[in-house]
Design an enzyme around this catalytic site. Structure first.
Site, short mmCIF file in Angstrom:
data_model
loop_
_atom_site.label_atom_id
_atom_site.label_comp_id
_atom_site.label_asym_id
_atom_site.label_seq_id
_atom_site.Cartn_x
_atom_site.Cartn_y
_atom_site.Cartn_z
N ASN A 180 17.85 -1.07 -6.05
CA ASN A 180 18.97 -0.26 -6.52
C ASN A 180 18.57 1.16 -6.89
OD1 ASN A 180 21.09 -2.37 -6.60
ND2 ASN A 180 19.61 -3.31 -7.99
N SER A 235 -17.98 20.17 26.72
CA SER A 235 -17.40 20.57 25.43
C SER A 235 -16.49 21.77 25.60
CB SER A 235 -18.51 20.92 24.45
OG SER A 235 -19.25 19.76 24.17
N GLY A 260 21.94 -6.19 2.55
CA GLY A 260 21.10 -5.20 3.23
C GLY A 260 20.07 -4.55 2.33
N TYR A 264 -7.95 17.03 21.46
CA TYR A 264 -6.55 16.62 21.58
C TYR A 264 -6.35 16.04 22.97
CZ TYR A 264 -1.58 16.56 22.25
OH TYR A 264 -0.30 16.13 22.54
N ARG A 315 22.44 4.90 -7.58
CA ARG A 315 21.22 5.04 -8.38
C ARG A 315 20.00 5.46 -7.56
NH1 ARG A 315 19.75 0.28 -11.72
NH2 ARG A 315 21.21 -1.04 -10.59
N ALA A 348 -16.83 17.44 22.89
CA ALA A 348 -16.23 17.97 21.67
C ALA A 348 -15.35 19.18 21.98
CB ALA A 348 -17.32 18.38 20.70
N ALA A 401 27.59 -2.04 2.63
CA ALA A 401 28.59 -0.98 2.51
C ALA A 401 28.41 -0.13 1.25
CB ALA A 401 29.99 -1.59 2.52
C1 UD1 Z 1 26.08 -9.67 -6.77
C2 UD1 Z 1 26.64 -11.04 -7.10
C3 UD1 Z 1 25.86 -11.63 -8.29
C4 UD1 Z 1 24.39 -11.69 -7.95
C5 UD1 Z 1 23.87 -10.33 -7.51
C6 UD1 Z 1 22.47 -10.46 -6.97
C7 UD1 Z 1 29.02 -11.01 -6.58
C8 UD1 Z 1 30.39 -10.88 -7.10
N1 UD1 Z 1 28.04 -10.91 -7.45
O1 UD1 Z 1 26.34 -8.83 -7.86
O2 UD1 Z 1 26.34 -12.90 -8.59
O3 UD1 Z 1 23.65 -12.17 -9.06
O4 UD1 Z 1 24.68 -9.78 -6.46
O5 UD1 Z 1 21.96 -9.19 -6.72
O6 UD1 Z 1 28.86 -11.23 -5.38
N2 UD1 Z 1 28.70 -4.78 -1.12
C9 UD1 Z 1 29.48 -4.39 -0.07
N3 UD1 Z 1 30.80 -4.18 -0.28
C10 UD1 Z 1 31.39 -4.37 -1.49
C11 UD1 Z 1 30.57 -4.78 -2.54
C12 UD1 Z 1 29.24 -4.98 -2.35
O7 UD1 Z 1 29.00 -4.21 1.04
O8 UD1 Z 1 32.60 -4.16 -1.57
C13 UD1 Z 1 27.27 -5.00 -0.89
C14 UD1 Z 1 26.41 -4.03 -1.67
O9 UD1 Z 1 26.12 -2.89 -0.91
C15 UD1 Z 1 25.18 -4.87 -1.97
C16 UD1 Z 1 25.71 -6.29 -2.05
O10 UD1 Z 1 26.94 -6.29 -1.37
O11 UD1 Z 1 24.25 -4.83 -0.91
C17 UD1 Z 1 25.89 -6.77 -3.48
O12 UD1 Z 1 26.77 -5.94 -4.15
P1 UD1 Z 1 26.51 -5.47 -5.65
O13 UD1 Z 1 27.59 -4.54 -6.02
O14 UD1 Z 1 25.12 -5.04 -5.82
O15 UD1 Z 1 26.74 -6.86 -6.42
P2 UD1 Z 1 26.21 -7.23 -7.86
O16 UD1 Z 1 27.17 -6.73 -8.85
O17 UD1 Z 1 24.80 -6.86 -8.00
MG MG Z 2 23.44 -5.55 -7.03
#
Ligand code: UD1
Ligand code: MG
Length: 451
Positions: free
Chosen positions: A226, A387, A104, A348, A15, A362, A10
């Site tokens: 990221n 050709s 994802g 082609y 970045r 050709a 989600a």
């Molecule tokens: C998270 C973990 C952290 C871990 C790290 C590894 C938690 C609280 N922390 O941190 O311990 O070391 O991943 O990369 O879980 N996402 C959603 N909905 C949300 C929030 C996040 O779908 O409301 C998805 C993001 O798109 C992403 C994944 O969950 O794919 C992780 O979220 P992100 O915000 O990157 O978590 P981190 O702070 O990196």
């Molecule tokens: Mg992360």
């Protein structure tokens, strides 16, 4: 034991500097999301649920394109990873197996690692995938006590002593569905980010007398994307690993660093891939085939003994049977070249059926498009296309038929017939010299008048 995958997708991915949702950026020709789905697919999941938010429509389309049975649920506000997983609850109503949560944007988790996690579920209610980080940075830290996992603390909330821990959280979690959703219900957002952390389920499980453990994998597997530089680094890592695997399996490459592979490229042992070849998605090259330098292949099947290139382009729907030759500057699209057929130069071949051992001269072009519709060309076995023949489709050239060079073929040519469709040559003895003399005289006259 039946498995459900919940893939978190989600996040916006600010970045990435792009309007495209982060998980739809491509790695080796497939969206990051498809790689995550692919990792989990090895477990033959009963359900695959994608949690989408930013760009949900596009994410849904991509998910279902890769796996038509995938369900997509919406997380309208990104309130944290626990909140994200909670959105999958309704989709998994009545499911009682294990749930594996993947991200994802994390494309490299291996099948072996996920199997190790399932194994560990026999010993623990909650299994978390951790890794020894070279640079633990801002990852969540795994607080352990012997073999058991006590809690996970996010970097922002960690003490100095906890920040010194190098065993980090990958984000991949496995627990039985009922347990997981029960634990998530108890997660609050009283922390440094004001988010509902999935990581909190470990401490909550322990408070309830359940146990948790960590399984570890190589840091490379947990690589999350990221930013664009991270995506480029992941692409390079993918290419290096996949080339090495193919070479290990017996594919011959003289300059592997110049060969670009897709996530699904299949090349049989003993096949040879010369330098600077690009494989877009959907290509299979059988053992013993040879792909010569500077060729581009997509959605194509190349059989044993076939030789493609140098400088050939195979587009989707190309089927080359054994010992076919497709040479330099030949483009093939949605066409089946049967055994031993040859199109060696500058052609082609689109929307066509080319019979066994037929020879395409050709410069031959199948004129398949009238500006509105596409039409097919059929060429019989052992036919010889002179050709520079234009084959204006729909048209059929019979078995062992022949077309004269430079012909524009608009009508079917029966088996064994010769078709010539070009203007008659006229030859005028001495006229070339006479013409040159006339032109020279004209030029001299103009020069004189100008001076
Ligand atoms: C998270 C973990 C952290 C871990 C790290 C590894 C938690 C609280 N922390 O941190 O311990 O070391 O991943 O990369 O879980 N996402 C959603 N909905 C949300 C929030 C996040 O779908 O409301 C998805 C993001 O798109 C992403 C994944 O969950 O794919 C992780 O979220 P992100 O915000 O990157 O978590 P981190 O702070 O990196
Ligand atoms: Mg992360």
């Amino acid at each position: 034991m039946s498995i459900a995958l919940v893939i978190l997708a989600a996040g916006k991915g600010t970045r990435m500097q792009s309007d495209l949702p982060k998980v739809l950026h491509k790695l080796a020709g497939a969206p990051l999301l498809a790689h995550a789905m692919q990792s989990g697919a090895a477990l033959d999941p009963e359900h695959t649920v994608i949690v989408a938010g930013h760009g949900a429509d596009a994410v849904t389309a991509a998910a279902q394109d890769h796996h038509p049975e995938a369900r997509v649920v919406l997380q309208t506000e990104q309130l944290g990873t626990a909140h994200a997983v909670a959105q999958a609850r309704t989709a998994l109503e009545g499911f009682s197996g294990d749930v594996i949560v993947l991200y994802g944007d994390t494309p490299f988790i291996s099948e072996d690692t996920l199997l190790k996690m399932l194994d560990a579920r026999a010993r623990a209610d909650v299994v978390v995938l951790g890794f020894e980080a070279n640079d633990p940075g801002r990852y969540g830290r795994l607080v352990t006590d012997g073999a058991s996992l006590t809690r996970i603390v996010e970097f922002k909330d960690a003490s100095e002593a906890e920040r010194a821990i190098t065993l980090c959280n990958s984000g991949v979690v496995c627990a039985d569905a009922d347990t997981l959703f029960d634990l998530i219900d108890a997660v609050g957002n009283d922390n440094a980010s004001g988010e509902y952390y999935l990581t909190d389920i470990v401490a909550i499980a322990r408070e309830r007398g359940l146990n948790a453990t960590a399984v570890t994998c190589d840091e490379g597997e947990t690589l999350g994307i990221n930013s664009r530089p991270e995506l480029a680094a992941a692409e390079a890592a993918f290419q290096t690993r996949r080339r090495a695997e193919l070479i290990e399996d017996g594919v011959v490459m003289q300059a592997p660093d110049t060969v670009i592979l897709a996530f699904d490229t299949v090349i049989g042992n003993g096949a040879e891939v010369e330098p600077y070849v690009v494989f877009a998605p959907g290509v299979t090259v059988e053992s013993g085939a040879r792909i010569r330098a500077f060729s581009h292949l997509e959605g194509a099947h190349v059989s044993q003994g076939a030789i493609v290139g140098p400088y050939a382009r195979l587009r989707p729907g190309t089927e080359l049977d054994d010992n076919v030759r497709v040479g330099n500057f030949v483009e093939v699209k949605n066409a089946h070249l049967h055994e031993g057929a040859k199109a060696n130069h500058l052609s082609y071949i689109g929307d066509a059926e080319v019979g066994a051992a037929a020879n395409i001269g050709a410069g031959t072009i199948t004129c398949n498009y009238d500006g509105v519709m596409k039409h097919r060309t059929t060429i019989g076995a052992r036919a010889f296309i002179g050709s520079n023949t234009m084959l204006v489709a729909p048209v059929a050239v019979g078995t062992e038929a022949l077309t004269g060079s430079g012909s524009v073929i608009t009508q079917d040519v029966p088996d064994g017939a010769l078709a010539i469709a070009r203007a008659q040559q006229q030859t005028k003895p001495g006229l070339a010299r006479k013409l040159v003399e006339m032109l020279k005289a004209k030029k001299a006259k103009q020069k004189k008048e100008a001076s």
